[in-house]
Design an enzyme around this catalytic site. Structure first.
Site, PDB file in Angstrom:
ATOM      1  N   ASP A 108      39.263  35.776  45.517  1.00 22.61           N
ATOM      2  CA  ASP A 108      40.488  36.143  46.241  1.00 22.61           C
ATOM      3  C   ASP A 108      40.173  36.057  47.739  1.00 22.61           C
ATOM      4  O   ASP A 108      40.215  34.975  48.317  1.00 22.61           O
ATOM      5  CB  ASP A 108      40.860  37.556  45.751  1.00 22.61           C
ATOM      6  CG  ASP A 108      42.089  38.146  46.387  1.00 22.61           C
ATOM      7  OD1 ASP A 108      42.936  37.400  46.889  1.00 22.61           O
ATOM      8  OD2 ASP A 108      42.223  39.389  46.383  1.00 22.61           O
ATOM      9  N   PHE A 157      49.173  39.127  42.608  1.00 16.75           N
ATOM     10  CA  PHE A 157      48.243  39.878  41.766  1.00 16.75           C
ATOM     11  C   PHE A 157      48.459  39.543  40.288  1.00 16.75           C
ATOM     12  O   PHE A 157      49.587  39.549  39.801  1.00 16.75           O
ATOM     13  CB  PHE A 157      48.434  41.375  42.011  1.00 16.75           C
ATOM     14  CG  PHE A 157      47.353  42.207  41.402  1.00 16.75           C
ATOM     15  CD1 PHE A 157      46.111  42.286  42.003  1.00 16.75           C
ATOM     16  CD2 PHE A 157      47.568  42.896  40.212  1.00 16.75           C
ATOM     17  CE1 PHE A 157      45.096  43.043  41.441  1.00 16.75           C
ATOM     18  CE2 PHE A 157      46.558  43.655  39.643  1.00 16.75           C
ATOM     19  CZ  PHE A 157      45.322  43.726  40.259  1.00 16.75           C
TER      20      PHE A 157
HETATM   21  P1  IMP Z   1      37.417  39.140  46.457  1.00 21.97           P
HETATM   22  O1  IMP Z   1      36.177  39.903  46.815  1.00 21.97           O
HETATM   23  O2  IMP Z   1      38.584  39.525  47.336  1.00 21.97           O
HETATM   24  O3  IMP Z   1      37.237  37.638  46.398  1.00 21.97           O
HETATM   25  O4  IMP Z   1      37.894  39.616  45.045  1.00 21.97           O
HETATM   26  C1  IMP Z   1      37.114  39.459  43.964  1.00 21.97           C
HETATM   27  C2  IMP Z   1      37.357  40.512  42.911  1.00 21.97           C
HETATM   28  O5  IMP Z   1      38.557  41.255  43.105  1.00 21.97           O
HETATM   29  C3  IMP Z   1      37.509  39.818  41.600  1.00 21.97           C
HETATM   30  O6  IMP Z   1      36.270  39.687  40.963  1.00 21.97           O
HETATM   31  C4  IMP Z   1      38.442  40.746  40.856  1.00 21.97           C
HETATM   32  O7  IMP Z   1      37.688  41.742  40.212  1.00 21.97           O
HETATM   33  C5  IMP Z   1      39.280  41.387  41.907  1.00 21.97           C
HETATM   34  N1  IMP Z   1      40.594  40.690  42.036  1.00 21.97           N
HETATM   35  C6  IMP Z   1      40.976  39.829  43.007  1.00 21.97           C
HETATM   36  N2  IMP Z   1      42.224  39.383  42.813  1.00 21.97           N
HETATM   37  C7  IMP Z   1      42.657  39.966  41.678  1.00 21.97           C
HETATM   38  C8  IMP Z   1      43.883  39.888  40.925  1.00 21.97           C
HETATM   39  O8  IMP Z   1      44.857  39.177  41.251  1.00 21.97           O
HETATM   40  N3  IMP Z   1      43.935  40.637  39.787  1.00 21.97           N
HETATM   41  C9  IMP Z   1      42.905  41.430  39.366  1.00 21.97           C
HETATM   42  N4  IMP Z   1      41.747  41.532  40.035  1.00 21.97           N
HETATM   43  C10 IMP Z   1      41.616  40.803  41.181  1.00 21.97           C
END
Ligand code: IMP
Ligand code: MG
Length: 182
Positions: A108, A157
């Site tokens: 994300d 999300f």
């Molecule tokens: P980042 O560190 O922002 O890249 O997010 C990574 C982590 O956030 C992922 O491994 C997920 O556990 C959680 N995450 C990010 N986006 C979503 C979503 O749309 N739904 C559920 N979990 C998410």
């Protein structure tokens, strides 16, 4: 016909089917199999969200491989807190000099993978390859490359197929998107 599910205080509706997910995983499995010929990679999954994806991906990997996990956390509810905490760390001696493919359910903002890459580097390990089932290009703020991407999705999300909203929804076989207006 869209299915709806209620988790805590929010409603979600079907967005990506199990069949579409499996198609994209099999394609990634073929690509990784070709690139890893003659090697024995370690598929290192980031718990908890990765558990279904990792299980299906390694079944479509053709060759010898090993499997392990790390655990990091940053999410509260539907928002990233920006602070990534290590909950299960790296087994450095096992990972040293190996071909490692770090697996995420979703990239994300990119904070979690960035923190893991920093931990690899700090432990004196080479940069692993990175594979993710879902990728949100509009949310991604980093300069590193994600080597294997299953599907690019808009910045909304999602839950299901391992991904949760405050602990719920991981067991859903399809992926659901949040319904903003009810
Ligand atoms: P980042 O560190 O922002 O890249 O997010 C990574 C982590 O956030 C992922 O491994 C997920 O556990 C959680 N995450 C990010 N986006 C979503 C979503 O749309 N739904 C559920 N979990 C998410
Ligand atoms: Mg995760």
């Amino acid at each position: 016909m869209k299915k709806r599910v209620r988790l805590h205080d929010k409603t979600f509706e079907t967005y990506i089917t199990e069949a579409q997910i499996m198609d994209s995983i099999r394609q990634m499995g073929r690509q990784i199999s070709e690139e890893m010929q003659g090697k024995t990679p370690i598929f290192l999954g980031v718990l908890n969200g990765v558990f279904m994806f990792q299980s299906d991906l390694v079944k479509s990997f053709d060759g010898p491989c090993e499997i392990g996990f790390v655990r990091y956390g940053s999410y509260e509810g539907t928002q990233s807190t920006g602070v990534v905490r290590q909950l299960i760390g790296l087994d450095v001696d096992w990972l040293r000099d190996r071909e490692v493919i770090l697996l995420e359910d979703i990239v994300d903002t990119g904070n979690t993978v960035e923190q893991i890459l920093a931990d690899f580097s700090q432990a004196g390990l080479a940069r692993p390859k990175i594979g993710t089932l879902f990728f949100k290009p509009d949310a991604f703020q980093k300069s590193y490359t994600v080597d294997y991407v299953g599907m690019e999705i808009p910045n909304a999300f999602i839950v299901g197929y391992g991904l949760d909203y405050d602990g719920l929804g991981r067991n859903l076989p399809d992926v659901y998107q949040i319904v903003e207006t009810e």
